[in-house]
Scaffold this motif. Sequence first.
Motif, mmCIF file in Angstrom:
data_model
loop_
_atom_site.group_PDB
_atom_site.id
_atom_site.type_symbol
_atom_site.label_atom_id
_atom_site.label_comp_id
_atom_site.label_asym_id
_atom_site.label_seq_id
_atom_site.Cartn_x
_atom_site.Cartn_y
_atom_site.Cartn_z
ATOM 1 N N VAL A 89 0.851 -1.184 0.000
ATOM 2 C CA VAL A 89 0.000 0.000 0.000
ATOM 3 C C VAL A 89 0.885 1.232 0.000
ATOM 4 O O VAL A 89 1.806 1.343 0.805
ATOM 5 N N LYS A 90 0.615 2.141 -0.940
ATOM 6 C CA LYS A 90 1.380 3.388 -1.027
ATOM 7 C C LYS A 90 0.413 4.550 -0.866
ATOM 8 O O LYS A 90 -0.603 4.623 -1.563
ATOM 9 N N SER A 91 0.713 5.431 0.050
ATOM 10 C CA SER A 91 -0.133 6.592 0.305
ATOM 11 C C SER A 91 0.136 7.676 -0.735
ATOM 12 O O SER A 91 1.281 7.895 -1.143
ATOM 13 N N LEU A 92 -0.916 8.362 -1.147
ATOM 14 C CA LEU A 92 -0.787 9.476 -2.088
ATOM 15 C C LEU A 92 -1.075 10.817 -1.415
ATOM 16 O O LEU A 92 -1.308 11.806 -2.094
ATOM 17 N N SER A 93 -1.060 10.845 -0.109
ATOM 18 C CA SER A 93 -1.407 12.080 0.599
ATOM 19 C C SER A 93 -0.404 13.197 0.337
ATOM 20 O O SER A 93 -0.771 14.365 0.320
ATOM 21 N N SER A 94 0.857 12.858 0.119
ATOM 22 C CA SER A 94 1.865 13.897 -0.106
ATOM 23 C C SER A 94 2.145 14.138 -1.583
ATOM 24 O O SER A 94 2.933 15.013 -1.914
ATOM 25 N N ASP A 95 1.501 13.392 -2.479
ATOM 26 C CA ASP A 95 1.738 13.540 -3.917
ATOM 27 C C ASP A 95 0.875 14.674 -4.460
ATOM 28 O O ASP A 95 -0.339 14.708 -4.255
ATOM 29 N N LYS A 96 1.493 15.610 -5.164
ATOM 30 C CA LYS A 96 0.790 16.783 -5.681
ATOM 31 C C LYS A 96 0.364 16.628 -7.142
ATOM 32 O O LYS A 96 -0.128 17.571 -7.735
ATOM 33 N N ASN A 97 0.552 15.468 -7.731
ATOM 34 C CA ASN A 97 0.180 15.237 -9.125
ATOM 35 C C ASN A 97 -1.339 15.328 -9.267
ATOM 36 O O ASN A 97 -2.075 14.668 -8.534
ATOM 37 N N PRO A 98 -1.847 16.119 -10.226
ATOM 38 C CA PRO A 98 -3.305 16.262 -10.369
ATOM 39 C C PRO A 98 -4.001 14.972 -10.816
ATOM 40 O O PRO A 98 -5.205 14.836 -10.629
#
Length: 172
Positions: A89-98
């Motif tokens: 599982v990889k979190s996307l909370s810090s990813d700013k990609n639209p």
Amino acid sequence: MITETDDLCKVISDVRGIIDKNLGNVCRIVIDHVGLPITNDHDLPRFFFNLRNSIASKNVVIMAIYPPECLSDDLNTFIEDHFNYVVRVKSLSSDKNPVYKDYHGILELIKISPMNTFTIAMYDLSDRFFKVKRKKFIIEKMHLPPDLSETVSRSSSGNTAGCGSGASALDF
């Protein structure tokens, strides 16, 4: 003095107690942060081997959760080889990609074991997005849109890509 080995043995005895108490029923057991902190690379493989042997002929599903970045690569490979299913599982909370703005994370299906079959099963192991809406956990197959940025250059010559050269009567 209680060591990590004693703690891991206690977990196995607790799991056996739960299985014996619910004999005949399907048991679902979650072990969170298994083996942490671990100081000896021999204790954790022995734990998983004993755990797997203790549930071999029982109606039990065990989900063991551990952070792989805390263990060595050899130990991670060993653990992945000895489980039937491996999911990261990889979190996307810090990813700013639209592209990722509607999703909370990515599920990476690393391994799915073919069970009760004589043929080689070919599973779709592509990554999937997940998101949480109120009380729903939604998993969607990852379909990324094409990159249609302004910097993509296209040739504007008269002959476009095709099967023929343009001069033949059999031009497709």
